[in-house]
Design an enzyme around this catalytic site. Structure first.
Site, mmCIF file in Angstrom:
data_model
loop_
_atom_site.group_PDB
_atom_site.id
_atom_site.type_symbol
_atom_site.label_atom_id
_atom_site.label_comp_id
_atom_site.label_asym_id
_atom_site.label_seq_id
_atom_site.Cartn_x
_atom_site.Cartn_y
_atom_site.Cartn_z
ATOM 1 N N ARG A 151 0.827 -1.224 0.000
ATOM 2 C CA ARG A 151 0.000 0.000 0.000
ATOM 3 C C ARG A 151 0.854 1.265 0.000
ATOM 4 N NH1 ARG A 151 -3.142 -3.506 3.577
ATOM 5 N NH2 ARG A 151 -1.454 -3.095 5.023
ATOM 6 N N ASP A 171 9.942 -6.495 -4.591
ATOM 7 C CA ASP A 171 8.989 -7.124 -3.673
ATOM 8 C C ASP A 171 8.746 -8.541 -4.180
ATOM 9 O OD1 ASP A 171 6.705 -8.015 -2.276
ATOM 10 O OD2 ASP A 171 5.996 -5.958 -1.999
ATOM 11 N N ALA A 228 9.451 2.457 7.518
ATOM 12 C CA ALA A 228 8.761 1.170 7.718
ATOM 13 C C ALA A 228 8.948 0.696 9.160
ATOM 14 C CB ALA A 228 9.263 0.151 6.713
ATOM 15 N N ASP A 253 12.428 7.366 10.317
ATOM 16 C CA ASP A 253 11.257 7.649 11.153
ATOM 17 C C ASP A 253 11.100 6.578 12.230
ATOM 18 O OD1 ASP A 253 8.819 8.980 11.841
ATOM 19 O OD2 ASP A 253 7.682 7.413 10.790
ATOM 20 N N GLU A 258 12.406 1.879 20.349
ATOM 21 C CA GLU A 258 11.796 3.222 20.379
ATOM 22 C C GLU A 258 11.298 3.544 21.783
ATOM 23 O OE1 GLU A 258 8.847 3.346 17.250
ATOM 24 O OE2 GLU A 258 10.377 3.250 15.708
ATOM 25 N N HIS A 276 8.974 8.473 14.976
ATOM 26 C CA HIS A 276 7.908 7.586 14.471
ATOM 27 C C HIS A 276 6.604 8.366 14.210
ATOM 28 C CE1 HIS A 276 6.474 3.112 14.491
ATOM 29 N NE2 HIS A 276 5.753 3.820 13.640
ATOM 30 N N LEU A 277 6.701 9.262 13.221
ATOM 31 C CA LEU A 277 5.580 10.175 12.937
ATOM 32 C C LEU A 277 4.775 9.800 11.701
ATOM 33 C CD1 LEU A 277 7.133 13.729 13.583
ATOM 34 C CD2 LEU A 277 5.641 12.373 15.063
ATOM 35 N N GLY A 278 5.134 8.673 11.044
ATOM 36 C CA GLY A 278 4.497 8.348 9.764
ATOM 37 C C GLY A 278 2.982 8.422 9.796
ATOM 38 N N ALA A 279 2.389 7.868 10.848
ATOM 39 C CA ALA A 279 0.919 7.806 10.927
ATOM 40 C C ALA A 279 0.345 8.945 11.760
ATOM 41 C CB ALA A 279 0.501 6.475 11.537
#
Ligand SMILES: NC(=O)C1=CN([C@@H]2O[C@H](COP(=O)(O)OP(=O)(O)OC[C@H]3O[C@@H](n4cnc5c(N)ncnc54)[C@H](O)[C@@H]3O)[C@@H](O)[C@H]2O)C=CC1
Ligand SMILES: O=C(O)CCC(=O)C(=O)O
Length: 311
Positions: A151, A171, A228, A253, A258, A276-279
């Protein structure tokens, strides 16, 4: 009938909490506090986490009544899904809820790397005006290598193709016959890309996938972007490689542990590091919260009093 008990051990949007509270006894705690988590789980029917809570066998052992673990996000690497399945505990997540947010942050990190945005901003904040040191490169005409064409990988490909980058993808499990995106082996992708970006899950099979050998294949001028999971990249090998200037830089990220504490990566001038700000957008959090609350309530349905409108 007493309301089911739902433990929420990471931050969730107010709207999600309100939905859960309308049907359940919701209790909050910080999932990093293992003692508090163990105590709260003794009579819990559901546990909802994000990436900050490790749901391992020890946690599941303390939860004799648990029916469901909800992960308000995508990655399930912090949940022992095998032990949960063996104990009949459902694990539900919100795939796709944060795809666009992670893809957009990745675009930001690719641009920030090519143009030294964070280092240059830091230097000006320190009162310096060092224009020539921060000369960057154009992305147009250069090659982007995407490892993990799911995705997020696909959304990054679309966005970076609009920057006129040539896009390669690796992939082993996905069909990459996708417009102008070219499928390659991992080694070829690493050796030919100007930016390598990772979008695959952390599993026992992908831990350490990018190690010293793989980093040594990268161009000295290339950048590595990881939104990721930490641990897919061997951090000691990455630290050594970045000190030697091959690759030229990394934008991270995510980290193996963590928060990353005193990781030497944080002190390197050619690293852009984020917590860790991706989401972490309001949009993604609302989508993840709605989806996971709906799935958790569905699992708890046998314990819920019928709503007045349903009778
Ligand atoms: N930074 C953040 O806040 C966030 C990070 N993530 C991470 O991003 C990852 C990707 O997310 P999605 O694209 O939604 O997942 P996805 O499941 O749609 O795509 C992952 C892709 O990785 C591929 N893959 C698996 N093993 C591989 C290997 N050895 N080499 C190359 N490709 C491999 C799979 O075939 C799949 O196509 C998640 O697993 C999660 O760890 C996800 C959301 C937020
Ligand atoms: O906000 C979070 O919990 C992190 C998001 C994430 O890494 C994921 O959804 O896999």
């Amino acid at each position: 009938m007493p309301s089911p008990i739902v433990i929420v051990s990471d931050a969730l949007p107010g709207e999600t909490l309100a939905v859960l509270k309308s049907a359940c006894d919701v209790r909050h705690l910080d999932g990093r506090d293992r003692k508090a988590l163990f105590a709260a789980l003794t009579d819990a029917d559901a546990l909802i986490v994000r990436s900050g809570t490790r749901v391992d066998a020890e946690v599941l052992d303390r939860a004799p009544r648990l029916r469901v673990v909800g992960r308000a996000g995508v990655g399930l690497d912090n949940v022992d899904t095998i032990t949960a399945a063996a104990r009949g505990i459902a694990v539900v997540n919100a795939p796709g809820s944060n795809t666009v947010s992670v893809a957009e942050l990745t675009v930001g990190l690719i641009v920030a790397s090519a143009r030294h945005i964070t280092a240059a901003a830091r230097s000006l904040e320190d009162g310096q005006w060092r224009r020539s040191e921060f000369a960057g490169v154009e992305l147009a005409g250069r090659t982007l290598g995407i490892v993990g064409y799911g995705r997020v990988g696909r959304q990054v490909a679309r966005r970076m193709a609009a920057f006129d980058m040539r896009v390669l993808a690796h992939d082993p499990y996905a069909d990459i016959a996708d417009g102008d995106v070219h499928a390659t082996g991992l080694d070829e992708l690493l050796a030919t890309s100007d930016v390598v970006t990772l979008h695959l899950p952390r599993t026992p099979g992908t831990a350490g996938l990018i190690g010293a050998r793989e980093l040594s294949l990268m161009k000295p001028t290339a950048y590595l972007v990881n939104t990721a999971r930490g641990g897919i990249v061997d951090e000691s090998a990455l630290t050594r490689a970045l000190r030697e200037g091959r690759p030229a830089g990394a934008a991270l990220d995510v980290f193996a542990t963590e928060p990353p504490g005193s990781s030497p990566l944080l002190a390197l001038p050619n690293v852009v590091a984020l917590p860790h700000l991706g989401a972490s957008t309001h949009d993604a959090q609302l989508r993840a919260g709605r989806e996971v609350a709906g799935k958790v309530l569905a699992e708890l349905a046998p314990l819920l009093s019928p709503s007045p409108t349903a009778v």
